[in-house]
Design a protein around this motif. Structure first.
Motif, PDB file in Angstrom:
ATOM      1  N   LYS A 134     -11.616  12.412   1.864  1.00  0.00           N
ATOM      2  CA  LYS A 134     -10.830  11.191   2.140  1.00  0.00           C
ATOM      3  C   LYS A 134     -10.376  11.175   3.599  1.00  0.00           C
ATOM      4  O   LYS A 134     -10.012  12.202   4.158  1.00  0.00           O
ATOM      5  CB  LYS A 134      -9.634  11.125   1.199  1.00  0.00           C
ATOM      6  N   THR A 146      -3.933   6.902   5.868  1.00  0.00           N
ATOM      7  CA  THR A 146      -4.669   7.690   4.859  1.00  0.00           C
ATOM      8  C   THR A 146      -5.388   6.736   3.908  1.00  0.00           C
ATOM      9  O   THR A 146      -5.189   5.523   3.967  1.00  0.00           O
ATOM     10  CB  THR A 146      -3.711   8.552   3.993  1.00  0.00           C
ATOM     11  N   GLU A 163     -11.906  17.602   3.994  1.00  0.00           N
ATOM     12  CA  GLU A 163     -11.565  16.714   2.866  1.00  0.00           C
ATOM     13  C   GLU A 163     -12.376  15.421   2.991  1.00  0.00           C
ATOM     14  O   GLU A 163     -12.578  14.915   4.089  1.00  0.00           O
ATOM     15  CB  GLU A 163     -10.061  16.377   2.894  1.00  0.00           C
ATOM     16  N   GLY A 196      -4.604   6.304   0.943  1.00  0.00           N
ATOM     17  CA  GLY A 196      -3.696   6.087  -0.192  1.00  0.00           C
ATOM     18  C   GLY A 196      -2.656   7.163  -0.389  1.00  0.00           C
ATOM     19  O   GLY A 196      -1.548   6.882  -0.830  1.00  0.00           O
ATOM     20  N   GLU A 197      -2.978   8.425  -0.057  1.00  0.00           N
ATOM     21  CA  GLU A 197      -2.001   9.495  -0.294  1.00  0.00           C
ATOM     22  C   GLU A 197      -0.876   9.409   0.749  1.00  0.00           C
ATOM     23  O   GLU A 197      -1.124   9.140   1.916  1.00  0.00           O
ATOM     24  CB  GLU A 197      -2.702  10.860  -0.187  1.00  0.00           C
ATOM     25  N   MET A 198       0.364   9.651   0.284  1.00  0.00           N
ATOM     26  CA  MET A 198       1.518   9.513   1.189  1.00  0.00           C
ATOM     27  C   MET A 198       1.712  10.783   2.023  1.00  0.00           C
ATOM     28  O   MET A 198       2.641  11.554   1.814  1.00  0.00           O
ATOM     29  CB  MET A 198       2.794   9.195   0.379  1.00  0.00           C
ATOM     30  N   LEU A 199       0.809  11.012   2.945  1.00  0.00           N
ATOM     31  CA  LEU A 199       0.890  12.196   3.809  1.00  0.00           C
ATOM     32  C   LEU A 199       1.466  11.784   5.159  1.00  0.00           C
ATOM     33  O   LEU A 199       1.221  10.671   5.625  1.00  0.00           O
ATOM     34  CB  LEU A 199      -0.506  12.776   4.042  1.00  0.00           C
ATOM     35  N   VAL A 206       1.111   4.639   6.150  1.00  0.00           N
ATOM     36  CA  VAL A 206       2.066   5.362   5.304  1.00  0.00           C
ATOM     37  C   VAL A 206       3.510   4.912   5.526  1.00  0.00           C
ATOM     38  O   VAL A 206       4.283   4.788   4.583  1.00  0.00           O
ATOM     39  CB  VAL A 206       1.911   6.896   5.515  1.00  0.00           C
ATOM     40  N   LYS A 220       3.705   1.578   3.893  1.00  0.00           N
ATOM     41  CA  LYS A 220       3.023   1.590   2.580  1.00  0.00           C
ATOM     42  C   LYS A 220       2.078   0.394   2.400  1.00  0.00           C
ATOM     43  O   LYS A 220       1.703   0.035   1.303  1.00  0.00           O
ATOM     44  CB  LYS A 220       4.023   1.645   1.408  1.00  0.00           C
ATOM     45  N   SER A 252      -8.115  10.577   6.832  1.00  0.00           N
ATOM     46  CA  SER A 252      -6.717  10.475   7.273  1.00  0.00           C
ATOM     47  C   SER A 252      -6.701  10.658   8.784  1.00  0.00           C
ATOM     48  O   SER A 252      -7.618  11.249   9.361  1.00  0.00           O
ATOM     49  CB  SER A 252      -5.842  11.538   6.603  1.00  0.00           C
ATOM     50  N   THR A 279      -4.239   3.106   4.236  1.00  0.00           N
ATOM     51  CA  THR A 279      -2.819   2.848   3.982  1.00  0.00           C
ATOM     52  C   THR A 279      -2.002   3.294   5.185  1.00  0.00           C
ATOM     53  O   THR A 279      -2.157   4.416   5.679  1.00  0.00           O
ATOM     54  CB  THR A 279      -2.349   3.630   2.731  1.00  0.00           C
TER      55      THR A 279
END
Length: 539
Positions: free
Chosen positions: A304, A389, A302, A391-394, A343, A346, A306, A341
């Motif tokens: 992005k 990450t 991917e 931005g995605e809340m993983l 997570v 946030k 993380s 981010t």
């Protein structure tokens, strides 16, 4: 025609070249099997150091590169997992060293969540020992591919078939010989490379020298008669023939699935067999793998970025009260200065000073790729289990925290320093070095660990890093369990069991027990309340 296409690790998209060349692995072993020496030689052959620091050399010269805490230097054991990155041929190796001492198994367990494979080191004389078995079982839970190195063949060792049988029997895994030893102890002259049909000879004169390789065509090559004494050669031919008949051939897919382990024989202290093992990691070790996470898994290709925190090390540099979070990158191409981010909170975090490790040496990481391990200096924002990450809340799953098996109360030698002690304990709790519980009743803290040696390490680190002498005393409690269940039931349970209630450093409710009877009583009287011995470190 039915669609028979199955997505297996081999049918995933090709990884970007930079990611595909990463090999991220840990070394697991029983104490004294030679893991630190092997690590040294990896760094030597990777060109990361000029001369291996001998464990048996004198004074400062014997400080091995991967042990940097004072207590490790004094005792000669590795108690905190360090990460090291170095290049070998066209590959980038990320080696995570793990404590071999059983009292530090939790740190090791978490380290194994951050790697894609493990190298298991066993002692040729002792075979599979208890700690090796425990760590192997952890690898099993995660289906980690395992490569085996049988060390100390230059000392008296057991019969080669016996060693292989013991691994197969104790660890329930197929074993395939990648090399076969010629002689043992004083008569050990080298190995026959079974994968490439060639002879590897050990140089006893220069321990840092790579073994001489003699190319040949199979065991009937007349060159063998020149280099191997007749009696040893007859035995070698007989044993290799038996091994090829009795033992399975190397199946790379089976290795990747964790069902088979190739075994190399050698002597790390004599630099023998190490290079072949490194070639094996490069060839048969996995590329960066998919990471389990919620709400979805993370693939390394991917674009992005993380990553997740699997370890926090405080005071790596005692002059600066710093903490470094060890982050395994799960995907993407990281560049220094990126905003990621956090997570759990946030909140965005600018990663301005990420570091790459060569044991205690660090250098700024201008960039890193999926599979790499970077250090992020911080002042306590990052905890074990945190995910970063773009931005995605993983949230990366599966980083465990275990209930401690030993509990003691801790007090500062100087009662006026109680606040300082609290700060030190919270720091060690966030680092994962110990569990710290604040009982609802009474003053003071209860510290919980997995092994007794950890109390010693904590005491010495609190004194060294905070200038605070402390004393540990027996606690009335013997174990702790995390409390879960419907909120109203948990609240009623807390009210009725106040003397047994405490909170951990995350504020989670803990039930402190004296006897197994206490736990059985709760199960009987409070069927809706769940007591657990592990909690997952994700928030």
């Amino acid at each position: 025609m039915p669609d028979t296409h199955v997505v297996t690790p081999t049918s995933r998209p090709d990884l970007p070249t930079e990611i595909a060349r990463r090999r991220t692995f840990a070394i697991i072993s029983h104490p004294d099997a030679g893991k630190t020496t092997l690590t040294e030689k990896f760094l030597l052959f990777g060109g990361a150091i000029q001369m291996a620091g001998q464990v048996r050399a004198k004074g400062e010269a014997r400080r091995t590169r991967s042990d940097f805490m004072q207590m490790e230097k004094d005792r000669g054991i590795s108690v905190s997992a360090s990460a090291m990155s170095f290049d070998y041929k066209k590959f980038r190796f990320n080696l995570v060293d793990t404590p071999g001492h059983s009292d530090f198994s939790e740190d090791t367990y978490r380290t194994l969540t951050a790697v894609d494979a493990a190298v298991m080191v066993i002692d040729g004389a002792k075979g599979v020992e208890s700690q090796t078995q425990k760590l192997f079982e952890v690898c099993r839970l995660r289906d980690l591919p395992i490569l085996t190195f049988c060390n100390k063949m230059d000392r008296e060792a057991r019969d080669t078939f016996d060693i292989i049988d013991e691994i197969q029997e104790h660890l329930a895994i197929d074993v395939t010989p990648a090399s076969w030893p010629i002689g043992m102890g004083r008569d050990f002259i080298g190995c026959y490379d079974m994968l490439r049909d060639r002879l590897e000879l050990m140089d006893r004169a220069d321990r840092n020298k790579v073994a001489a390789t003699i190319e040949m065509n199979g065991l009937d090559d007349p060159l063998l008669d020149i280099h191997v004494p007749a009696e040893q050669l007859a035995r070698l031919r007989e044993e290799v023939e038996m091994a090829r008949e009795l033992l399975p051939a190397l199946d790379p897919q089976s290795v990747l699935e964790g069902h088979m382990t190739p075994i190399w024989f050698g002597s790390a202290i004599n630099s023998f067999g190490v290079k072949e093992l490194m070639d094996g990691i490069a060839t048969y070790g996995p590329e960066p793998q998919i990471q389990k996470a919620t709400p979805r898994a993370i693939a390394p290709e991917e674009t992005k970025v993380s990553g997740f925190v699997f370890k926090v090390q405080a005071n790596m540099d005692p002059k600066h009260r710093d903490r470094v979070a060890f982050v395994r990158l799960a995907s993407g191409h990281f560049e220094r200065g990126m905003k990621l981010t956090h997570v759990r909170t946030k909140k965005p975090m600018a990663i301005t000073n990420p570091v790459l490790f060569l044991a205690a040496d660090r250098e700024l990481a201008e960039e890193a790729w999926a599979g790499d391990i970077i250090g992020i200096p911080n002042h306590g924002q990052l905890r074990i289990g945190d995910t970063l990450t773009e931005g995605e809340m993983l949230r990366v799953a599966g980083i465990p925290s275990f209930a401690p098996e030993l509990l003691q109360t801790v007090r500062a030698g100087d009662p006026m320093k109680a606040k300082h002690l609290e700060k030190a304990l919270m720091q060690f709790a966030e680092e994962g070095a110990a569990k710290v519980f604040k009982p609802a009743f009474g003053s003071g803290f209860i510290v919980g660990v997995v092994g007794a040696l950890q109390f010693e390490v904590l005491g010495s680190r609190i004194e060294l890093e905070y200038g605070l002498p402390v004393r540990f005393e027996n606690s009335q409690f013997t174990s702790a369990r995390w409390v879960d269940g419907p909120r109203d039931k948990v609240e009623a349970f807390i009210v009725a069991n106040k003397q047994h209630i405490g909170h951990d450093n995350d504020g989670d409710v803990v039930y402190l027990t004296r006897l197994q009877w206490d736990i059985d009583r709760v199960a009987r009287d409070y069927p809706d309340v769940i007591l657990t011995a592990t909690k997952e470190m994700m928030v």
